[in-house]
Design a protein around this motif. Structure first.
Motif, mmCIF file in Angstrom:
data_model
loop_
_atom_site.group_PDB
_atom_site.id
_atom_site.type_symbol
_atom_site.label_atom_id
_atom_site.label_comp_id
_atom_site.label_asym_id
_atom_site.label_seq_id
_atom_site.Cartn_x
_atom_site.Cartn_y
_atom_site.Cartn_z
ATOM 1 N N TYR A 8 48.186 32.642 48.325
ATOM 2 C CA TYR A 8 47.816 30.842 48.940
ATOM 3 C C TYR A 8 47.185 29.984 47.850
ATOM 4 N N TRP A 9 47.898 29.033 47.790
ATOM 5 C CA TRP A 9 47.065 28.038 46.932
ATOM 6 C C TRP A 9 47.865 26.874 47.534
ATOM 7 N N ALA A 55 44.484 43.055 50.853
ATOM 8 C CA ALA A 55 43.993 41.643 49.895
ATOM 9 C C ALA A 55 44.468 40.458 50.415
ATOM 10 N N GLU A 56 43.894 39.351 50.171
ATOM 11 C CA GLU A 56 44.437 38.250 50.750
ATOM 12 C C GLU A 56 43.533 37.893 49.395
ATOM 13 N N GLU A 57 44.515 36.257 48.570
ATOM 14 C CA GLU A 57 43.523 35.790 47.557
ATOM 15 C C GLU A 57 44.110 34.068 48.061
ATOM 16 N N ALA A 58 43.018 32.777 47.637
ATOM 17 C CA ALA A 58 43.235 31.687 48.008
ATOM 18 C C ALA A 58 42.653 30.804 46.531
ATOM 19 N N PHE A 59 43.313 30.099 46.370
ATOM 20 C CA PHE A 59 43.189 29.574 44.884
ATOM 21 C C PHE A 59 43.660 27.716 45.211
ATOM 22 N N LEU A 60 42.763 27.151 44.746
ATOM 23 C CA LEU A 60 42.677 25.333 44.838
ATOM 24 C C LEU A 60 42.916 24.874 43.298
ATOM 25 N N GLU A 84 45.940 48.395 41.335
ATOM 26 C CA GLU A 84 45.345 49.390 41.763
ATOM 27 C C GLU A 84 45.329 49.931 42.829
ATOM 28 N N LYS A 85 46.170 49.179 43.554
ATOM 29 C CA LYS A 85 46.670 48.914 45.352
ATOM 30 C C LYS A 85 47.924 49.690 45.440
ATOM 31 N N ASN A 86 49.150 49.780 43.778
ATOM 32 C CA ASN A 86 50.455 49.934 44.521
ATOM 33 C C ASN A 86 51.400 49.035 45.408
ATOM 34 N N ALA A 87 50.725 47.609 45.465
ATOM 35 C CA ALA A 87 51.691 46.777 46.184
ATOM 36 C C ALA A 87 52.045 45.471 45.417
ATOM 37 N N GLN A 88 52.332 45.239 46.509
ATOM 38 C CA GLN A 88 54.011 43.798 45.954
ATOM 39 C C GLN A 88 53.154 42.256 46.404
ATOM 40 N N LEU A 89 53.777 41.729 45.557
ATOM 41 C CA LEU A 89 52.451 39.985 45.659
ATOM 42 C C LEU A 89 53.744 39.331 46.805
ATOM 43 N N LEU A 90 52.886 38.430 47.825
ATOM 44 C CA LEU A 90 53.557 37.798 48.303
ATOM 45 C C LEU A 90 53.305 36.414 47.978
ATOM 46 N N TYR A 91 54.088 35.366 48.043
ATOM 47 C CA TYR A 91 53.697 33.792 48.165
ATOM 48 C C TYR A 91 54.720 33.617 48.959
ATOM 49 N N VAL A 92 54.021 31.412 49.350
ATOM 50 C CA VAL A 92 54.734 31.258 50.259
ATOM 51 C C VAL A 92 56.222 30.400 48.297
ATOM 52 N N GLY A 93 56.641 30.182 48.829
ATOM 53 C CA GLY A 93 58.052 29.310 47.771
ATOM 54 C C GLY A 93 58.479 27.862 48.156
#
Length: 207
Positions: A8-9, A55-60, A84-93
């Motif tokens: 999220y950003w 995991a959830e990551e936020a960026f300003l 590391e977690k064999n995961a896909q990344l989700l973000y809002v376009g």
């Protein structure tokens, strides 16, 4: 069930005093409606598609009017977790709707990312019991940002006037910065005044 990471950003809003984002994702969501919206949209998507958010990551961002390459460090951190977690990344376009709130560096990174990335459409959803329409929200934000920018010279003139008055009474640069902040007289960029900023302001007034 596959793993996923939410990214999220948002942009800073200096004129509203929003210049920092808590590291904790839930605290970040409390501080920013845009982060809260992205978190809710992605959490719902993950639930509907049987994904486990690991995991959830936020960026300003650093500037109030554009995305920057500073986002790449945050994306690399999220990418590491994905690997590391064999995961896909989700973000809002966000730019999917009328090209608004786009982020060039982020979108360019997605195009060359070596991981699975899923871009979510910015649908209107219910957040905190009320409908949240990203398009309308950012439209209002752009209008207020324009109004803030248009009054830049007015803010600078007011600050100079007040700073000069205080300086004439013997106040130090540090004291003047405190007084300006206390009076909610913002700098040109909306940041709180510092001793060095006041010194620079008064030096300009003298030249």
């Amino acid at each position: 069930m596959r793993n996923a990471v939410g990214f999220y950003w948002t942009l800073p809003v200096p004129w509203a005093g929003f210049t920092e984002l808590p590291k904790d994702i839930d605290e970040a969501a409390k501080a920013s409606r845009t982060i809260r919206y992205q978190r809710e949209l992605i959490r719902r998507y993950a639930k509907e598609h049987n994904l486990r958010l690991v995991a959830e990551e936020a960026f300003l961002e650093i500037k109030p009017d554009r995305g920057s390459e500073y986002v790449l460090d945050a994306l690399r951190s999220a990418e590491k977790i994905c690997r590391e977690k064999n995961a896909q990344l989700l973000y809002v376009g966000f730019s999917e709707v009328h090209g608004w709130r786009g982020h060039g560096p982020l979108e360019a990174w997605v195009g060359r990312a070596g991981i699975d990335v899923d871009e979510l459409y910015p649908d209107e959803i219910e957040v905190d019991g009320a409908k949240f329409d990203p398009h309308a929200h950012f439209g209002i934000w752009r209008k207020r940002q324009y109004e803030w920018s248009a009054k830049k010279q007015e803010r600078v003139s007011l600050a100079k006037e007040e700073a000069l008055k205080l300086r004439e009474t013997g106040e130090t640069y540090r004291d003047i910065a405190f007084r300006l902040n206390e009076a909610n007289i913002r700098s040109a960029t909306g940041k709180l005044w510092t001793e060095d900023m006041v010194r620079h302001l008064l030096h300009q007034a003298e030249t």
